[in-house]
Design a protein around this motif. Structure first.
Motif, mmCIF file in Angstrom:
data_model
loop_
_atom_site.group_PDB
_atom_site.id
_atom_site.type_symbol
_atom_site.label_atom_id
_atom_site.label_comp_id
_atom_site.label_asym_id
_atom_site.label_seq_id
_atom_site.Cartn_x
_atom_site.Cartn_y
_atom_site.Cartn_z
ATOM 1 N N CYS A 92 0.719 -1.136 -0.186
ATOM 2 C CA CYS A 92 -0.083 -0.048 -0.068
ATOM 3 C C CYS A 92 0.872 1.335 -0.009
ATOM 4 O O CYS A 92 0.430 2.399 -0.588
ATOM 5 C CB CYS A 92 -0.864 0.003 1.187
ATOM 6 N N LYS A 93 2.030 1.130 0.573
ATOM 7 C CA LYS A 93 2.950 2.446 0.692
ATOM 8 C C LYS A 93 3.412 2.707 -0.507
ATOM 9 O O LYS A 93 3.783 3.789 -0.942
ATOM 10 C CB LYS A 93 4.070 2.183 1.881
ATOM 11 N N GLN A 94 3.685 1.780 -1.547
ATOM 12 C CA GLN A 94 3.999 1.963 -2.896
ATOM 13 C C GLN A 94 2.851 2.459 -3.744
ATOM 14 O O GLN A 94 3.411 3.132 -4.727
ATOM 15 C CB GLN A 94 4.441 0.590 -3.836
ATOM 16 N N GLU A 95 1.810 2.356 -3.375
ATOM 17 C CA GLU A 95 0.674 2.886 -4.161
ATOM 18 C C GLU A 95 0.332 4.281 -3.785
ATOM 19 O O GLU A 95 -0.370 5.196 -4.429
ATOM 20 C CB GLU A 95 -0.553 1.980 -3.841
ATOM 21 N N TYR A 96 0.207 4.516 -2.268
ATOM 22 C CA TYR A 96 -0.377 5.493 -1.663
ATOM 23 C C TYR A 96 0.742 6.516 -1.016
ATOM 24 O O TYR A 96 1.298 5.856 0.032
ATOM 25 C CB TYR A 96 -1.477 5.278 -0.729
ATOM 26 N N PRO A 97 0.844 7.713 -1.255
ATOM 27 C CA PRO A 97 1.763 8.603 -0.358
ATOM 28 C C PRO A 97 1.550 8.831 1.055
ATOM 29 O O PRO A 97 2.110 9.315 1.753
ATOM 30 C CB PRO A 97 2.258 9.812 -1.231
ATOM 31 N N PHE A 98 0.420 8.653 1.283
ATOM 32 C CA PHE A 98 -0.497 8.930 2.715
ATOM 33 C C PHE A 98 -1.522 8.114 2.916
ATOM 34 O O PHE A 98 -2.289 7.475 2.217
ATOM 35 C CB PHE A 98 -1.276 10.466 2.627
ATOM 36 N N LEU A 99 -1.226 7.508 4.428
ATOM 37 C CA LEU A 99 -2.280 6.400 4.438
ATOM 38 C C LEU A 99 -2.732 6.913 6.024
ATOM 39 O O LEU A 99 -1.952 7.237 6.998
ATOM 40 C CB LEU A 99 -1.419 5.045 4.828
ATOM 41 N N LYS A 100 -4.144 6.688 6.562
ATOM 42 C CA LYS A 100 -4.619 6.749 7.707
ATOM 43 C C LYS A 100 -5.240 5.583 8.169
ATOM 44 O O LYS A 100 -6.174 4.767 7.454
ATOM 45 C CB LYS A 100 -5.565 8.102 7.580
ATOM 46 N N LEU A 101 -5.499 5.648 9.248
ATOM 47 C CA LEU A 101 -6.453 4.168 9.961
ATOM 48 C C LEU A 101 -6.850 4.702 11.569
ATOM 49 O O LEU A 101 -6.473 5.710 11.748
ATOM 50 C CB LEU A 101 -5.737 3.213 9.876
ATOM 51 N N ASP A 102 -7.751 3.792 11.841
ATOM 52 C CA ASP A 102 -8.386 3.985 13.215
ATOM 53 C C ASP A 102 -8.099 2.555 13.919
ATOM 54 O O ASP A 102 -8.504 1.496 13.060
ATOM 55 C CB ASP A 102 -9.643 4.287 13.306
ATOM 56 N N VAL A 103 -7.781 2.572 15.104
ATOM 57 C CA VAL A 103 -7.091 1.481 15.844
ATOM 58 C C VAL A 103 -7.826 1.469 17.224
ATOM 59 O O VAL A 103 -7.410 2.727 17.857
ATOM 60 C CB VAL A 103 -5.769 0.918 15.424
#
Length: 143
Positions: A92-103
């Motif tokens: 996913c880091k290869q596809e998207y320059p920014f990632l967010k999540l809730d945990v």
């Protein structure tokens, strides 16, 4: 091998989703996950889903919505701690320059996993449905 979800294997994905949510979140009643099963199953085709498949068996998956939000990352319990989650995140880091999540804050294994992979806690809040505290975490490609 990591590849995009073949929708014919959605039941395999959902089995992992249900089992691992129940295993990882013993502080949330099992019926919460059962009540949300069909909603998630219906929403999955609208997400970008990468699966880790080996010997024709799905061992884990990650779902991305809105081009940055990790809606879920799950690895079957018998394959956890083998690097599969990290490989899915790296894809996913290869596809998207920014990632967010809730945990969930009580899911320390997941919180520590995301920290290890460069995510930082941005916000602490109460989940509307479960009333449990969760962290919003973010990762951004360093330029």
């Amino acid at each position: 091998m990591i590849k995009e979800l073949d929708i014919s294997k959605i039941d395999d994905i959902m089995r992992i989703w249900a089992e691992e949510n129940i295993n990882a979140h013993d502080f949330i009643p099992k019926d919460y996950w059962e009540a949300n099963y069909e909603y998630v199953k219906d929403a999955l085709p609208n997400a970008t889903v990468f699966v880790y498949e080996d010997c024709d068996e799905i061992k884990g998956f990650i779902g991305i919505v809105e081009n940055s939000y990790i809606a879920g990352l799950f690895v079957s319990q018998k394959y956890q701690s083998n690097g599969i989650g990290g490989k899915l995140l790296d894809r996913c880091k290869q596809e998207y320059p920014f990632l967010k999540l809730d945990v969930y804050a009580k899911n320390l294994k997941a919180v520590n996993f995301y920290k290890k992979h460069g995510f930082k806690i941005e916000q602490e809040k109460e989940n509307e449905d479960t009333k449990e505290i969760e962290y919003s975490m973010v990762w951004e490609l360093q330029k």
